[in-house]
Design a protein around this motif. Structure first.
Motif, PDB file in Angstrom:
ATOM      1  N   PRO A  52     -19.181   3.567   2.397  1.00  0.00           N
ATOM      2  CA  PRO A  52     -20.589   3.784   2.768  1.00  0.00           C
ATOM      3  C   PRO A  52     -20.977   5.257   2.878  1.00  0.00           C
ATOM      4  O   PRO A  52     -22.144   5.607   2.667  1.00  0.00           O
ATOM      5  N   ASP A  53     -20.032   6.150   3.204  1.00  0.00           N
ATOM      6  CA  ASP A  53     -20.382   7.573   3.287  1.00  0.00           C
ATOM      7  C   ASP A  53     -20.347   8.255   1.924  1.00  0.00           C
ATOM      8  O   ASP A  53     -20.531   9.473   1.822  1.00  0.00           O
ATOM      9  N   GLY A  54     -20.121   7.474   0.866  1.00  0.00           N
ATOM     10  CA  GLY A  54     -20.160   8.018  -0.482  1.00  0.00           C
ATOM     11  C   GLY A  54     -18.822   8.515  -0.998  1.00  0.00           C
ATOM     12  O   GLY A  54     -18.702   8.859  -2.179  1.00  0.00           O
ATOM     13  N   THR A  55     -17.796   8.559  -0.142  1.00  0.00           N
ATOM     14  CA  THR A  55     -16.490   9.017  -0.609  1.00  0.00           C
ATOM     15  C   THR A  55     -15.829   7.936  -1.461  1.00  0.00           C
ATOM     16  O   THR A  55     -16.051   6.736  -1.273  1.00  0.00           O
ATOM     17  N   THR A  56     -15.031   8.393  -2.425  1.00  0.00           N
ATOM     18  CA  THR A  56     -14.354   7.458  -3.317  1.00  0.00           C
ATOM     19  C   THR A  56     -12.849   7.625  -3.162  1.00  0.00           C
ATOM     20  O   THR A  56     -12.367   8.662  -2.692  1.00  0.00           O
ATOM     21  N   ARG A  57     -12.096   6.608  -3.555  1.00  0.00           N
ATOM     22  CA  ARG A  57     -10.630   6.719  -3.543  1.00  0.00           C
ATOM     23  C   ARG A  57     -10.043   5.742  -4.551  1.00  0.00           C
ATOM     24  O   ARG A  57     -10.727   4.816  -5.019  1.00  0.00           O
ATOM     25  N   ASN A  58      -8.774   5.962  -4.871  1.00  0.00           N
ATOM     26  CA  ASN A  58      -8.004   5.067  -5.738  1.00  0.00           C
ATOM     27  C   ASN A  58      -6.920   4.394  -4.917  1.00  0.00           C
ATOM     28  O   ASN A  58      -6.193   5.067  -4.198  1.00  0.00           O
ATOM     29  N   ILE A  59      -6.815   3.088  -5.039  1.00  0.00           N
ATOM     30  CA  ILE A  59      -5.779   2.337  -4.332  1.00  0.00           C
ATOM     31  C   ILE A  59      -4.901   1.660  -5.386  1.00  0.00           C
ATOM     32  O   ILE A  59      -5.424   0.921  -6.223  1.00  0.00           O
ATOM     33  N   PRO A  60      -3.583   1.916  -5.389  1.00  0.00           N
ATOM     34  CA  PRO A  60      -2.734   1.142  -6.306  1.00  0.00           C
ATOM     35  C   PRO A  60      -2.926  -0.358  -6.036  1.00  0.00           C
ATOM     36  O   PRO A  60      -3.009  -0.747  -4.861  1.00  0.00           O
ATOM     37  N   LEU A  61      -3.010  -1.161  -7.090  1.00  0.00           N
ATOM     38  CA  LEU A  61      -3.215  -2.595  -6.876  1.00  0.00           C
ATOM     39  C   LEU A  61      -2.133  -3.166  -5.961  1.00  0.00           C
ATOM     40  O   LEU A  61      -2.394  -4.078  -5.173  1.00  0.00           O
ATOM     41  N   ALA A  62      -0.942  -2.594  -6.041  1.00  0.00           N
ATOM     42  CA  ALA A  62       0.160  -3.051  -5.186  1.00  0.00           C
ATOM     43  C   ALA A  62      -0.185  -2.955  -3.713  1.00  0.00           C
ATOM     44  O   ALA A  62       0.369  -3.688  -2.885  1.00  0.00           O
ATOM     45  N   GLU A  63      -1.100  -2.041  -3.364  1.00  0.00           N
ATOM     46  CA  GLU A  63      -1.445  -1.830  -1.952  1.00  0.00           C
ATOM     47  C   GLU A  63      -2.792  -2.415  -1.573  1.00  0.00           C
ATOM     48  O   GLU A  63      -3.243  -2.235  -0.441  1.00  0.00           O
ATOM     49  N   LEU A  64      -3.463  -3.093  -2.507  1.00  0.00           N
ATOM     50  CA  LEU A  64      -4.787  -3.648  -2.184  1.00  0.00           C
ATOM     51  C   LEU A  64      -4.680  -4.872  -1.279  1.00  0.00           C
ATOM     52  O   LEU A  64      -5.392  -4.986  -0.283  1.00  0.00           O
ATOM     53  N   HIS A  65      -3.780  -5.794  -1.643  1.00  0.00           N
ATOM     54  CA  HIS A  65      -3.664  -7.037  -0.868  1.00  0.00           C
ATOM     55  C   HIS A  65      -2.589  -6.906   0.197  1.00  0.00           C
ATOM     56  O   HIS A  65      -1.532  -6.326  -0.056  1.00  0.00           O
ATOM     57  N   ARG A  66      -2.843  -7.463   1.369  1.00  0.00           N
ATOM     58  CA  ARG A  66      -1.890  -7.416   2.488  1.00  0.00           C
ATOM     59  C   ARG A  66      -1.077  -8.714   2.539  1.00  0.00           C
ATOM     60  O   ARG A  66      -1.520  -9.759   2.051  1.00  0.00           O
ATOM     61  N   LEU A  67       0.060  -8.634   3.192  1.00  0.00           N
ATOM     62  CA  LEU A  67       0.763  -9.857   3.550  1.00  0.00           C
ATOM     63  C   LEU A  67       0.113 -10.413   4.820  1.00  0.00           C
ATOM     64  O   LEU A  67      -0.503  -9.661   5.580  1.00  0.00           O
ATOM     65  N   PRO A  68       0.252 -11.710   5.084  1.00  0.00           N
ATOM     66  CA  PRO A  68      -0.541 -12.300   6.173  1.00  0.00           C
ATOM     67  C   PRO A  68      -0.149 -11.807   7.568  1.00  0.00           C
ATOM     68  O   PRO A  68      -1.024 -11.563   8.400  1.00  0.00           O
ATOM     69  N   GLY A  69       1.164 -11.678   7.835  1.00  0.00           N
ATOM     70  CA  GLY A  69       1.597 -11.250   9.159  1.00  0.00           C
ATOM     71  C   GLY A  69       0.908 -12.048  10.248  1.00  0.00           C
ATOM     72  O   GLY A  69       0.724 -13.269  10.126  1.00  0.00           O
ATOM     73  N   ALA A  70       0.495 -11.362  11.314  1.00  0.00           N
ATOM     74  CA  ALA A  70      -0.187 -12.032  12.427  1.00  0.00           C
ATOM     75  C   ALA A  70      -1.699 -12.070  12.225  1.00  0.00           C
ATOM     76  O   ALA A  70      -2.418 -12.678  13.023  1.00  0.00           O
ATOM     77  N   THR A  71      -2.185 -11.406  11.170  1.00  0.00           N
ATOM     78  CA  THR A  71      -3.644 -11.340  10.951  1.00  0.00           C
ATOM     79  C   THR A  71      -4.004 -11.747   9.521  1.00  0.00           C
ATOM     80  O   THR A  71      -4.481 -10.934   8.725  1.00  0.00           O
ATOM     81  N   PRO A  72      -3.776 -13.013   9.176  1.00  0.00           N
ATOM     82  CA  PRO A  72      -4.064 -13.451   7.803  1.00  0.00           C
ATOM     83  C   PRO A  72      -5.547 -13.391   7.452  1.00  0.00           C
ATOM     84  O   PRO A  72      -5.898 -13.472   6.271  1.00  0.00           O
ATOM     85  N   ASN A  73      -6.398 -13.230   8.456  1.00  0.00           N
ATOM     86  CA  ASN A  73      -7.835 -13.085   8.180  1.00  0.00           C
ATOM     87  C   ASN A  73      -8.153 -11.730   7.542  1.00  0.00           C
ATOM     88  O   ASN A  73      -9.203 -11.562   6.936  1.00  0.00           O
ATOM     89  N   ILE A  74      -7.248 -10.759   7.698  1.00  0.00           N
ATOM     90  CA  ILE A  74      -7.437  -9.443   7.060  1.00  0.00           C
ATOM     91  C   ILE A  74      -6.616  -9.455   5.777  1.00  0.00           C
ATOM     92  O   ILE A  74      -5.390  -9.399   5.801  1.00  0.00           O
TER      93      ILE A  74
END
Lengths: 207, 318
Positions: free
Chosen positions: B181-203
């Motif tokens: 929202p502040d206009g900044t951009t970044r690159n995320i390796p696809l490997a790091e986009l999705h999380r494992l569920p852990g204790a917060t599978p909603n995230i």
């Protein structure tokens, strides 16, 4: 960055109008839904005619066609994109009209089964479905026919499918290609073999 | 569906900024998953921000020799692009193995990455689901879990990520571009986009609030034989029990990612060194530490046999 709401086209506006809900919606859901319907205007070209609509923003393209425009040829099956009964052609491409909002289609060109042909002048695909008995109850048929018309276009345009042996050679007009491409249209009567024959004939006629 | 306002954004940065200004907003592009979930009251946004007009619908060559895929490129167009078909066949094959023609015509690149799980307990609002309602429990673990995850799962969630496309992009080392929202951009390796569920599978992802995906970048083509093998209960228009996305070089080395086994596309780079030793050795390393349920333990065998078939097919092509 700073941003003004005025830089956006705000389509929704709160109205006090209430909506009639079908009886199958739960009481809890109807209280929530009736609380605050928000309406928006959109102009959609349906079967070559511009149609101005003032709609609850929640209205799917399917419901707009059936309930607002009385074009009931397009059918509601599952309403979740699983059966394909609601297939229409939007800007030349087949889509599930149940999984898109009418307000997202400002200026879109929609072709429904009513726009493909008439009882006096059938579309070749409609004629082929009749000749080959490509249905029993007929409920899935408008979606099957819209989908089939678009499938032939996709093969002509060289769009590959899961059934295409090669990604670099143009796909062929053969039964395995048609079967794979029609998998988003279910027929509970099981008229599949006749549907494939109908599409094959329409494909040969158009070749 | 709950009532919502509908706004059309004109640029990616405007879309992200607007999303941050209102409460409970969602971006909508294709809408094929979001509207499905809104009808079921699983997603309940009060503001929809339509991003179809923000101009991210092109596939462009990058100076490095790769491709930059706009977030709004439809699955059909991505699979049909001649550069994708020639140099990134794995991606074209994965896309064509997913969904139906109608859905691929509408579904977008970014939306495909962000689609929600098809775990039946997530979809059934009468069931306990920590992903849908944090803290309510997981009815899937002791339920019908045949379709569900076997590795990287937790006691809170055994859902899988349903995408085929993401499996291919994981093997291809894709990068995800975003704007905040502040206009900044970044690159995320696809490997790091999705999380494992852990204790917060909603995230489910590492995206921050209202961050918008603008593109997916593929690095320079690496050649090799590209194979996407999806195993499912019917031969078309079904989610994977398991899938294998592989790029195999003539010397037997290569890359492999799995779908249908975890909360994210599953790839273990360190396991790939044993590929020349065969499917059994590879599977043991890829799925080391797997904790399947009684109902989905068959996926361990299925992965090994599918890998064997894929490696045999690659040898024929070599």
């Amino acid at each position: 960055m700073t941003i003004s709401r005025r830089t956006f086209l705000i389509v929704g506006a709160v109205t006090a109008a209430s909506v009639a809900l079908p009886p199958f919606i739960s009481v809890q859901a109807s209280i929530a839904n009736a609380a605050r319907p928000i309406k928006a205007s959109v102009t959609i070209w349906v079967n070559d005619e511009p149609r101005d609509l003032d709609l609850d923003t929640r209205t799917t393209l399917l419901d707009a066609l059936r309930e607002n425009l009385q074009l009931t040829g397009t059918k509601k099956g599952c309403d979740h994109g699983q059966c394909g009964a609601c297939t229409v052609i939007a800007n030349g491409r087949r889509i599930n009209s149940c999984l898109t909002l009418a307000v997202m289609h400002e200026g879109s060109k929609i072709t429904t089964i009513e726009g493909l042909g008439t009882p006096q002048q059938l579309h070749p695909m409609q004629a082929a479905f009749i000749k080959h008995d490509g249905y029993q109850c007929g409920y899935c048929t408008p979606g099957q026919i819209c989908s089939a018309v678009a499938v032939l276009g996709e093969i002509r345009d060289g769009i590959p499918s899961h059934a295409s042996p090669s990604l670099t050679e143009p796909p062929k007009l053969i039964a395995s290609e048609i079967q794979e491409r029609m998998s988003g249209n279910l027929c509970r009567c099981g008229a599949y073999s006749n549907i494939i024959e109908a599409i094959n004939e329409a494909a040969e006629a158009s070749a | 569906m709950r009532p919502f306002t509908y706004l059309r954004a004109k640029s990616p940065a405007e879309a992200a900024a607007l999303a941050a200004q209102v409460s409970d907003s969602r971006f909508i592009a294709g809408g094929t998953n979001l509207l499905d979930l809104m009808k079921l009251d699983i997603e309940t946004p009060t503001h929809l921000i339509d991003v179809n007009g923000v101009g991210l619908d092109r596939i462009e060559a990058t100076p490095e020799g790769g491709l930059r895929i706009g977030a709004l490129v439809r699955n059909t167009d991505l699979a049909a692009d001649s550069r994708i078909r020639k140099d990134y066949g794995l991606l074209a094959r994965a896309l064509l193995a997913g969904a139906s023609g109608q859905l691929r015509n509408v579904a977008t690149t970014a939306g495909n990455l962000l689609q929600r799980t098809r775990c039946p307990y997530f979809y059934d609002t009468h069931q306990a689901c920590n992903k849908r309602q944090p803290g309510s429990g997981c009815a899937a673990i002791d339920g019908f879990s045949r379709q569900l995850g076997i590795i990287g799962v937790s006691t809170a969630c055994i859902a899988t990520h349903p995408s085929d496309m993401a499996v291919a992009m994981r093997a291809l080392d894709a990068l995800v571009e975003t704007v905040k929202p502040d206009g900044t951009t970044r690159n995320i390796p696809l490997a790091e986009l999705h999380r494992l569920p852990g204790a917060t599978p909603n995230i489910e992802t590492t995206l921050t609030a209202h961050e918008l995906i603008t593109a997916v970048t593929l690095p320079t083509p690496i050649g090799g034989t590209h194979i996407y093998q999806k195993v499912r209960d019917r031969s078309s228009y079904a989610f994977a029990l398991i899938s294998v996305g592989a790029i195999i070089q003539n010397d037997g080395s290569g890359r492999v990612a799995l779908g249908g086994v975890a909360h994210k596309p599953w790839r273990v780079e360190s396991a790939e060194s044993v590929m020349p030793q065969g499917a059994k050795a590879l599977t043991e390393q890829l799925l080391a530490g797997a904790t399947p349920t009684h109902q989905n333990a068959f996926k361990l065998t299925l992965v090994e046999r599918t890998l064997a078939a894929v490696m045999a097919q690659a040898r024929e092509h070599a």
